[in-house]
Design a protein around this motif. Structure first.
Motif, PDB file in Angstrom:
ATOM      1  N   VAL A  79      47.604  27.390  50.535  1.00 24.63           N
ATOM      2  CA  VAL A  79      46.784  28.045  51.197  1.00 24.63           C
ATOM      3  C   VAL A  79      45.660  28.229  50.279  1.00 24.63           C
ATOM      4  O   VAL A  79      45.635  28.568  49.275  1.00 24.63           O
ATOM      5  CB  VAL A  79      47.621  29.395  51.183  1.00 24.63           C
ATOM      6  N   LEU A  80      44.614  27.773  51.020  1.00 26.89           N
ATOM      7  CA  LEU A  80      43.194  27.690  50.116  1.00 26.89           C
ATOM      8  C   LEU A  80      42.319  28.713  51.049  1.00 26.89           C
ATOM      9  O   LEU A  80      42.266  28.924  52.178  1.00 26.89           O
ATOM     10  CB  LEU A  80      42.480  26.427  50.482  1.00 26.89           C
ATOM     11  N   ALA A  81      41.489  29.642  50.353  1.00 27.07           N
ATOM     12  CA  ALA A  81      40.600  30.501  50.888  1.00 27.07           C
ATOM     13  C   ALA A  81      39.524  30.927  50.052  1.00 27.07           C
ATOM     14  O   ALA A  81      39.736  30.859  48.821  1.00 27.07           O
ATOM     15  CB  ALA A  81      41.458  31.799  50.927  1.00 27.07           C
ATOM     16  N   THR A  82      38.346  31.627  50.516  1.00 17.70           N
ATOM     17  CA  THR A  82      37.415  32.012  49.845  1.00 17.70           C
ATOM     18  C   THR A  82      37.943  33.640  49.280  1.00 17.70           C
ATOM     19  O   THR A  82      37.586  33.773  47.997  1.00 17.70           O
ATOM     20  CB  THR A  82      36.037  32.234  50.516  1.00 17.70           C
ATOM     21  N   THR A  83      38.210  34.201  50.307  1.00 20.41           N
ATOM     22  CA  THR A  83      38.678  35.713  50.141  1.00 20.41           C
ATOM     23  C   THR A  83      40.069  35.960  50.716  1.00 20.41           C
ATOM     24  O   THR A  83      40.379  35.576  51.887  1.00 20.41           O
ATOM     25  CB  THR A  83      37.777  36.751  50.724  1.00 20.41           C
ATOM     26  N   ILE A  84      40.835  36.656  49.645  1.00 17.53           N
ATOM     27  CA  ILE A  84      42.261  37.210  50.187  1.00 17.53           C
ATOM     28  C   ILE A  84      42.325  38.580  49.580  1.00 17.53           C
ATOM     29  O   ILE A  84      42.192  38.976  48.224  1.00 17.53           O
ATOM     30  CB  ILE A  84      43.161  36.202  49.518  1.00 17.53           C
ATOM     31  N   THR A  85      42.433  39.280  50.403  1.00 17.84           N
ATOM     32  CA  THR A  85      42.522  40.803  50.003  1.00 17.84           C
ATOM     33  C   THR A  85      43.823  41.105  49.473  1.00 17.84           C
ATOM     34  O   THR A  85      43.724  41.948  48.209  1.00 17.84           O
ATOM     35  CB  THR A  85      42.186  41.893  51.136  1.00 17.84           C
ATOM     36  N   ARG A  86      44.722  40.706  50.118  1.00 20.46           N
ATOM     37  CA  ARG A  86      46.084  41.257  49.586  1.00 20.46           C
ATOM     38  C   ARG A  86      47.350  40.251  49.869  1.00 20.46           C
ATOM     39  O   ARG A  86      47.058  39.565  50.954  1.00 20.46           O
ATOM     40  CB  ARG A  86      46.513  42.721  50.017  1.00 20.46           C
ATOM     41  N   TYR A  87      48.256  39.712  49.150  1.00 21.66           N
ATOM     42  CA  TYR A  87      49.175  38.590  49.513  1.00 21.66           C
ATOM     43  C   TYR A  87      50.452  38.844  48.667  1.00 21.66           C
ATOM     44  O   TYR A  87      50.301  39.535  47.462  1.00 21.66           O
ATOM     45  CB  TYR A  87      48.552  37.579  49.422  1.00 21.66           C
ATOM     46  N   GLU A  88      51.586  38.398  49.328  1.00 21.66           N
ATOM     47  CA  GLU A  88      52.934  38.315  48.615  1.00 21.66           C
ATOM     48  C   GLU A  88      53.390  37.252  48.890  1.00 21.66           C
ATOM     49  O   GLU A  88      53.351  36.585  49.967  1.00 21.66           O
ATOM     50  CB  GLU A  88      53.516  39.582  49.118  1.00 21.66           C
ATOM     51  N   VAL A  89      54.252  36.685  48.064  1.00 20.33           N
ATOM     52  CA  VAL A  89      55.055  35.126  48.157  1.00 20.33           C
ATOM     53  C   VAL A  89      56.599  35.635  47.813  1.00 20.33           C
ATOM     54  O   VAL A  89      56.765  36.039  46.858  1.00 20.33           O
ATOM     55  CB  VAL A  89      54.334  34.301  47.299  1.00 20.33           C
ATOM     56  N   HIS A  90      57.131  35.274  48.784  1.00 21.80           N
ATOM     57  CA  HIS A  90      58.758  35.169  48.872  1.00 21.80           C
ATOM     58  C   HIS A  90      59.610  33.757  48.942  1.00 21.80           C
ATOM     59  O   HIS A  90      60.567  33.951  48.611  1.00 21.80           O
ATOM     60  CB  HIS A  90      59.252  36.205  49.867  1.00 21.80           C
ATOM     61  N   SER A 114      39.078  32.494  45.587  1.00 20.02           N
ATOM     62  CA  SER A 114      38.303  32.723  44.494  1.00 20.02           C
ATOM     63  C   SER A 114      37.665  34.244  44.599  1.00 20.02           C
ATOM     64  O   SER A 114      36.693  34.651  43.686  1.00 20.02           O
ATOM     65  CB  SER A 114      36.561  31.959  44.860  1.00 20.02           C
ATOM     66  N   ASP A 115      37.909  35.056  45.547  1.00 21.27           N
ATOM     67  CA  ASP A 115      37.640  36.521  45.645  1.00 21.27           C
ATOM     68  C   ASP A 115      38.626  37.480  46.098  1.00 21.27           C
ATOM     69  O   ASP A 115      39.557  37.051  47.166  1.00 21.27           O
ATOM     70  CB  ASP A 115      36.320  36.555  46.205  1.00 21.27           C
ATOM     71  N   GLY A 116      38.688  38.519  45.753  1.00 17.77           N
ATOM     72  CA  GLY A 116      39.643  39.555  46.346  1.00 17.77           C
ATOM     73  C   GLY A 116      40.640  40.005  45.435  1.00 17.77           C
ATOM     74  O   GLY A 116      40.245  40.332  44.384  1.00 17.77           O
ATOM     75  N   ALA A 117      41.899  39.780  45.801  1.00 16.58           N
ATOM     76  CA  ALA A 117      43.171  40.190  45.079  1.00 16.58           C
ATOM     77  C   ALA A 117      42.874  39.357  43.901  1.00 16.58           C
ATOM     78  O   ALA A 117      42.628  38.131  43.505  1.00 16.58           O
ATOM     79  CB  ALA A 117      44.298  39.836  45.855  1.00 16.58           C
ATOM     80  N   GLN A 118      43.595  40.115  42.647  1.00 14.61           N
ATOM     81  CA  GLN A 118      43.557  39.484  41.288  1.00 14.61           C
ATOM     82  C   GLN A 118      44.906  38.307  41.125  1.00 14.61           C
ATOM     83  O   GLN A 118      44.881  37.442  40.513  1.00 14.61           O
ATOM     84  CB  GLN A 118      43.583  40.496  40.373  1.00 14.61           C
ATOM     85  N   ALA A 119      45.858  38.892  41.978  1.00 18.36           N
ATOM     86  CA  ALA A 119      47.252  38.335  41.882  1.00 18.36           C
ATOM     87  C   ALA A 119      47.865  38.845  43.152  1.00 18.36           C
ATOM     88  O   ALA A 119      47.756  39.834  43.773  1.00 18.36           O
ATOM     89  CB  ALA A 119      48.094  38.605  40.522  1.00 18.36           C
ATOM     90  N   PRO A 120      49.291  38.141  43.565  1.00 22.14           N
ATOM     91  CA  PRO A 120      50.009  38.455  44.348  1.00 22.14           C
ATOM     92  C   PRO A 120      50.773  39.941  44.031  1.00 22.14           C
ATOM     93  O   PRO A 120      50.932  40.364  42.917  1.00 22.14           O
ATOM     94  CB  PRO A 120      51.034  37.583  44.516  1.00 22.14           C
TER      95      PRO A 120
END
Length: 235
Positions: free
Chosen positions: A197-208, A217-223
């Motif tokens: 998954v490639l993006a400029t901005t991801i506000t929030r994400y989780e990985v299972h 490159s912008d938004g969340a610091q980590a999942p």
């Protein structure tokens, strides 16, 4: 937070899979060397296995809901209310009820979404170009190469797809081996494996899932959650 750089995602995934295979092989050799204690080993493995349970009281709540449902009485003359009184209206067979995703039109050949409509992509090896403002986009096809410009939700369960986009509010990624390149996500849930998954901005994400790569490159610091294995995050 220390986030490892992954300059070559393909080589990383290869090394990760090789490492996982080595761990599995080592575990197998250990198991073979302890045949005489197989019964104890099996008991220990069972005790160490993760346990997943439903929410407390879920079954009891379901039973109570079933028991509290008020029965109705109907005959050929028409429908009735819960007290058994005839309403004078024809009884409904239930066939008029909406069927959810069945109302979404297939856009495997491309389309322009109008008014936030829901669409599906179901044909393998398709090349759809989706413009406009979409509602829920459901991708069950595999080997798709195309774009979905804007969507409120994207549910992707197919495999080996390569899709670009501009703004997807929510993404649920259940498939494997997909490459998604979208300018902006607000929320991502990755349940599949070996996705990029490639993006400029991801506000929030989780990985299972396992062996996924997320690069932004912008938004969340980590999942906010990572319950998988061998995932790589680069910001």
């Amino acid at each position: 937070m220390n986030i490892n750089k992954a300059p070559a995602t393909r080589s990383f995934a290869t090394r990760s899979l090789a490492a996982a295979a080595a761990l599995i092989a080592a575990a197998s050799l250990t198991a073979c060397s302890n045949d005489s204690d197989s019964s104890d080993g099996a008991a220990n493995a069972a005790n160490s296995a993760p346990v997943f349970t439903t929410a407390p009281g879920a079954e009891e709540a379901a039973d109570q809901n079933t028991a509290s449902t008020t029965p109705t009485v109907a005959d050929a003359a028409g429908s009735t209310d819960p007290t058994g009184n005839n309403t004078g209206k024809p009884a409904s067979s239930g066939s008029d009820a909406p069927t959810g995703s069945s109302t979404s039109r297939d856009a495997s050949t491309g389309t322009i979404c109008v008014g936030g409509e829901d669409i599906t992509i179901t044909k393998d090896n398709a090349f759809p170009i989706i413009a406009g403002e979409c509602g829920v986009v459901t991708v069950t096809a595999s080997n798709v190469e195309g774009s979905i410009a804007n969507a409120r939700e994207v549910h992707l369960s197919g495999a080996d797809n390569s899709i670009t986009g501009e703004h997807w509010t929510d993404l649920t990624l259940d498939g494997d081996n997909n490459i998604l390149n979208v300018d902006e996500f607000e929320h991502i849930v990755i349940n599949g494996g070996r996705n990029i998954v490639l993006a400029t901005t991801i506000t929030r994400y989780e990985v299972h899932g396992d062996v996924n790569v997320v690069n932004w490159s912008d938004g969340a610091q980590a999942p906010v959650a990572d319950t998988g294995r061998l995932n790589t995050y680069t910001r």
